[in-house]
Scaffold this motif. Structure first.
Motif, PDB file in Angstrom:
ATOM      1  N   ARG A  84     -22.632  96.828 -42.522  1.00  0.00           N
ATOM      2  CA  ARG A  84     -21.488  96.218 -41.846  1.00  0.00           C
ATOM      3  C   ARG A  84     -21.907  95.643 -40.502  1.00  0.00           C
ATOM      4  O   ARG A  84     -22.625  96.278 -39.732  1.00  0.00           O
ATOM      5  N   GLN A  85     -21.442  94.438 -40.229  1.00  0.00           N
ATOM      6  CA  GLN A  85     -21.718  93.768 -38.967  1.00  0.00           C
ATOM      7  C   GLN A  85     -20.404  93.315 -38.340  1.00  0.00           C
ATOM      8  O   GLN A  85     -19.372  93.263 -39.003  1.00  0.00           O
ATOM      9  N   THR A  86     -20.437  92.976 -37.068  1.00  0.00           N
ATOM     10  CA  THR A  86     -19.232  92.485 -36.419  1.00  0.00           C
ATOM     11  C   THR A  86     -18.898  91.095 -36.953  1.00  0.00           C
ATOM     12  O   THR A  86     -19.742  90.411 -37.551  1.00  0.00           O
ATOM     13  N   THR A  87     -17.683  90.664 -36.716  1.00  0.00           N
ATOM     14  CA  THR A  87     -17.268  89.337 -37.175  1.00  0.00           C
ATOM     15  C   THR A  87     -18.028  88.228 -36.459  1.00  0.00           C
ATOM     16  O   THR A  87     -18.036  87.085 -36.917  1.00  0.00           O
ATOM     17  N   THR A  89     -21.313  88.010 -36.056  1.00  0.00           N
ATOM     18  CA  THR A  89     -22.566  87.646 -36.719  1.00  0.00           C
ATOM     19  C   THR A  89     -22.532  87.844 -38.234  1.00  0.00           C
ATOM     20  O   THR A  89     -23.472  87.469 -38.923  1.00  0.00           O
ATOM     21  N   ALA A  90     -21.454  88.430 -38.758  1.00  0.00           N
ATOM     22  CA  ALA A  90     -21.387  88.644 -40.202  1.00  0.00           C
ATOM     23  C   ALA A  90     -21.494  87.325 -40.957  1.00  0.00           C
ATOM     24  O   ALA A  90     -22.108  87.251 -42.034  1.00  0.00           O
TER      25      ALA A  90
END
Length: 471
Positions: A84-87, A89-90
């Protein structure tokens, strides 16, 4: 007499008429629901230097030659692993490696690598214990800060300082046992908002919450008496209030009444103690210079660090500094040096100052953020003013000093990319368990019953004391 009043709290309330409000406050401050500490503490007090926003571990403390060699190349998918990455860098298709943008080298006998951006910290590496394998789950600021400072990612739990104040009581009669100070980088470029639940008491009685000291005007709101009100008149008014609160408590047995009495009395005591506390005229010029040119600017990080030492000297048990400005998403080359310049000299000076006063041995100092920064770049790697690093909780660095931790110790490591923990993982809960242990508290036995459950700072997930770093 009303039977509901025949309990320990009401007995103490009744004493207010005979022994006076200051004595009542002293009894209430010493009152604890459990026999603490559980064992002899190594730390009498804690100073937490919270660097809000997420200092970049791979730029400051955890140099990776692989990142430098592969700079501009894609971070291997085997490392990212679909995590899971932040919005922010996702949806970024390319995630090129980004090595440390500034030089650094191994320092001291410990050989700890420290960036040239932190020259003062580099001077004291052999007094510090670096934990390079801290990790957590929260990828956004507020949940990560809340987890780090309260043991849970949602608001409503007691903060670390509130737990310590509740369990160990106060060491000073004229100052709070838990004080909070905030600061922000000079540019105001990438600061995070501070919520009062970062120092709240949660479901503990309100008297255990942190007391914020402001950076302008009176350090504490309404510290000064209004025009025309003398100290003697204020004392007479408080005694009258104490008497009315005594009768109210006899009738209702509401613990909030005791909290009000304690807060009124503490405020009265602070009217005398705080002006002396904030007067730096008794500090040698050499000490002021050690903290740096900002030390006389109220509300600056340097000012707060010197205030922390003075509070610790006078008996404040838990001092929490929060400095905003480490959230470098878009201009890492321009912004990271600003934060380092704002905080490096004063952080190191605090450790030196405590050591010079013979206080470092029983004062635990902690420096760190809610997470680190990604080893890959966010934004355009070819544009120095338009790239930075995203949030990264899977491996980051925290340093500690004094209070029973080994000086010159390096514990744990991350992988060759600084992405995952490679050796000796230390979860956020483990840091909290270790902090309590150094204060003489067994985190498993230190609980508070609320809504039918026994709550503890470290929660219900496994947590352990990091014995490997203890002296």
């Amino acid at each position: 007499m009303n039977p509901i009043a025949l309990n320990r709290r009401s007995f103490l309330g009744g004493l207010s008429l005979s022994v006076g409000t200051p004595a009542l406050h002293g009894l209430m401050a010493a009152e604890g629901s459990q026999a603490l500490p559980h064992f002899p503490p190594k730390a009498k007090r804690v100073i937490y230097l919270m660097q809000s926003g997420g200092p970049s571990h791979v730029d400051l403390f955890d140099y990776k030659e692989t990142l430098k060699k592969m700079e501009g190349e894609e971070l291997p998918e085997s490392i990212l692993g679909g995590l899971r990455q932040t919005t922010m860098t996702a949806g970024q298709k390319s995630k090129p490696c980004l090595g440390a943008a500034w030089p650094g080298r191994q320092r001291g006998e410990s050989g700890m690598w420290v960036s040239d951006l932190l020259p003062h910290t580099a001077e004291i590496v052999d007094d510090l214990c670096f934990v390079r394998s801290v990790h957590g789950e929260q990828i956004n600021h507020a949940p990560a800060m809340t987890h780090m400072l309260t043991g849970h990612n949602l608001p409503g739990r007691p903060s670390i300082g509130a737990w310590l104040s509740y369990g160990l009581g106060s060491m000073a009669e004229d100052l709070p046992s838990f004080v909070v100070m905030t600061s922000q980088d000079k540019e105001g470029s990438c600061g995070q908002q501070f919520f009062d639940y970062y120092w709240g008491s949660g479901f503990l009685p309100g008297k255990y919450q942190g007391v914020p000291f402001r950076g302008s005007g009176d350090p504490v709101l309404y510290l000064s008496n209004p025009n025309g009100v003398s100290r003697a008149a204020r004392r007479e008014m408080l005694d009258g209030l104490a008497e009315m609160n005594h009768f109210a408590h006899q009738r209702y047995a509401d613990p909030a009444i005791e909290t009000r009495v304690a807060q009124y009395e503490m405020a009265f005591q602070m009217q005398a103690s705080v002006p002396e506390l904030t007067d730096f005229s008794d500090e040698p010029q050499s000490v002021l210079e050690m903290y740096g040119p900002d030390v006389q600017r109220k509300g600056s990080y340097a000012y707060n660090c010197l205030m922390a030492r003075r509070l610790a000297q006078r008996g404040t048990r838990y001092i929490q500094l929060l400095h905003a400005g480490w959230d470098q998403h878009g201009n890492l080359p321009g912004q990271l040096p600003i934060q380092c310049k704002d905080t490096d000299q004063a952080s190191a000076a605090l450790v030196k100052d405590l050591k010079a006063h013979g206080m470092l041995e029983d004062t635990l100092v902690i420096w760190g953020g809610e997470f680190g920064r990604t080893p890959f770049v966010q934004g355009d790697i070819n544009n120095p003013t338009a790239h930075g690093r995203d949030h990264h909780p899977r491996a980051f660095t925290v340093w500690m000093a004094g209070g029973g931790v080994q000086p010159g110790k390096i514990h744990g490591s991350s992988d060759e990319f600084g992405f995952h923990v490679a050796e000796d993982p230390v979860h956020v809960r483990d840091l909290q368990a270790t902090l309590l242990h150094l204060c003489g508290i067994d985190h498993e036995r230190f609980t508070y019953r609320h809504q039918g459950l026994d709550f503890k700072l470290t929660g219900v997930e496994p947590a352990r004391v990091v014995n490997e770093i203890l002296s």
